[in-house]
Design an enzyme around this catalytic site. Structure first.
Site, short mmCIF file in Angstrom:
data_model
loop_
_atom_site.label_atom_id
_atom_site.label_comp_id
_atom_site.label_asym_id
_atom_site.label_seq_id
_atom_site.Cartn_x
_atom_site.Cartn_y
_atom_site.Cartn_z
N THR A 71 0.80 -1.22 0.00
CA THR A 71 0.00 0.00 0.00
C THR A 71 0.84 1.28 0.00
O THR A 71 0.28 2.37 -0.07
CB THR A 71 -0.92 0.03 1.23
OG1 THR A 71 -0.12 -0.07 2.41
CG2 THR A 71 -1.92 -1.11 1.19
N LYS A 72 2.15 1.16 0.10
CA LYS A 72 3.00 2.35 0.18
C LYS A 72 3.36 2.86 -1.22
O LYS A 72 3.04 2.26 -2.23
CB LYS A 72 4.25 2.03 1.00
CG LYS A 72 3.96 1.58 2.42
CD LYS A 72 3.15 2.62 3.19
CE LYS A 72 2.98 2.29 4.66
NZ LYS A 72 2.09 1.16 4.94
N ASN A 73 4.08 3.98 -1.26
CA ASN A 73 4.47 4.57 -2.55
C ASN A 73 5.42 3.65 -3.31
O ASN A 73 5.30 3.46 -4.51
CB ASN A 73 5.16 5.92 -2.33
CG ASN A 73 4.23 6.98 -1.79
OD1 ASN A 73 3.15 6.68 -1.29
ND2 ASN A 73 4.64 8.23 -1.88
#
Length: 381
Positions: free
Chosen positions: A186-188
């Site tokens: 879910t992170k960049n």
């Protein structure tokens, strides 16, 4: 790009195109355990981009926080000041060592730990301050570091959401003694699951290697600095595989481009939703002048008279996924069992009731953001 009428997910990874090639290279090299060539290249990138004395990949940000608790020698009864509005790993890492989370309220503008409340929470048992850079926007680190210095406390940065964001030009995760990054899906920048510990206090660097390698000096052995390796200290198995590191390297090499794409969308949201803030229906994220965000999350705080679930349902009916975020830790069964709160934490309670996260990922087009903004206006009229 997503079509204007297509369903819009909340998050989606931004792939560079090199992930499969790098993973295949790792497999072909037949070195699949951790700390191979791809891991070393990831370490070098992180140290160069953050300025950390040492970067060490871990299998999750949770693992990096657990390493931090070990390195700080947190003992039963030791207190660690932190926000309640955070993911459970921020607290769990210290509770596993017998530490006591001391929950303090957050600022209304950034939803970060309110630096003005820290000193009132310090007791003779306080050992550390764990800050969380929510949504990739920095805490007020000058004030926090000054308070820590006055009281002889360590600062741990939970920078799970903060890769390539800065505070006064310094990378998030590189300011306190230790910092933790996340590469969760879910992170960049992602590796599926994964994280890194940034060691900024150089005196902890050697021991960090030992803790990460199950308490042994295996890293020194692999560098040819000793003819054998043995058990030296407490530790655990914190390494990710070389396959994970290969995937991550492909992402890191594109990290700045990924961040720019996300920031462009973040700024579009901010412009589109300004009229709704002016009407009093919601408030937008606050970004202090000393902070450079990374476009990780775009959220709004709905006015207290608005029904968040009704807004979520209205967006969902049109195929747009939105979400709330954390349930405050101090209200949870484990939070009440293992920690304590300082005061009533009213801003934390407000964020838990009224915060709404909007879709933000590279698959979004300008037309998607306009559609989401229009749906929000409909829901809030």
């Amino acid at each position: 790009m997503a079509a204007s009428s297509a369903p819009i997910p909340l998050t989606a990874p931004d792939l560079s195109g090199k992930e499969c090639r790098y993973v295949a290279e790792a497999v072909a090299a037949r070195q699949l355990a951790g700390d191979g060539g791809f891991t070393k290249r990831c370490h070098a990138w992180l140290e160069r981009e953050t300025g950390a004395a040492k970067a060490l990949l871990t299998h999750s940000c949770t693992a990096a926080l657990e390493m931090a608790a070990l390195l700080l020698d947190i003992m039963p009864g030791d207190e660690v000041i932190m926000p309640s509005y955070t993911f459970v790993s921020t607290a769990n890492a210290f509770v596993l060592r017998g530490g006591v989370p001391v929950f303090v309220d957050i600022r209304r503008d950034t939803l970060n730990l309110d630096e003005r409340l820290i000193e009132a929470a310090i007791t003779p048992r306080t050992r550390a301050i764990a800050v969380v850079h929510y949504a990739g926007i920095a805490c007020e680190m000058d004030a926090i570091m000054a308070a820590a210095a006055r009281h002889g406390l360590a600062v741990v940065e939970d920078a799970a959401q903060g890769l390539l964001a800065t505070y006064r030009g310094q990378a998030l995760g590189s300011i306190g003694a230790l910092g933790a990054l996340s590469f969760h899906e879910t992170k960049n920048v992602v590796s599926g699951e994964g994280g890194a510990l940034l060691v900024n206090d150089a005196s902890l660097a050697h021991r960090a290697e030992i803790v990460r390698e199950k308490g042994t000096d295996r890293s020194r052995f692999l560098r040819g600095e000793t003819d054998k390796y043995t058990w030296q200290d407490i530790g655990s198995s914190f390494l990710p595989s070389e396959i994970v590191a290969a995937f991550l390297l492909a992402q890191l090499e594109e990290a700045r481009a990924i961040t720019e794409r996300r920031l462009r969308l973040w700024r579009m949201y901010d412009e589109l939703l300004a009229p709704l803030e002016a009407s009093g229906a919601l408030s937008r994220p606050g970004v202090p002048a000393e902070c450079t965000p990374n476009g990780h999350i775009y959220y709004v705080m709905l006015a207290s008279d608005r029904d968040r679930q009704a807004v979520i349902d209205h967006l969902a009916a049109a195929g747009v996924r939105s979400a709330f975020h954390y349930v405050p830790l101090h209200n949870s069964p484990a939070g009440q069992r293992f920690g304590r709160a300082v005061g009533d934490l009213p801003v934390t309670a407000e964020a838990s009731r009224q915060l709404l996260r909007l879709p933000l990922h590279a698959g979004l087009a300008e037309t998607d953001l306009a559609r989401i903004a229009a749906l929000l206006r409909e829901a809030l009229d």
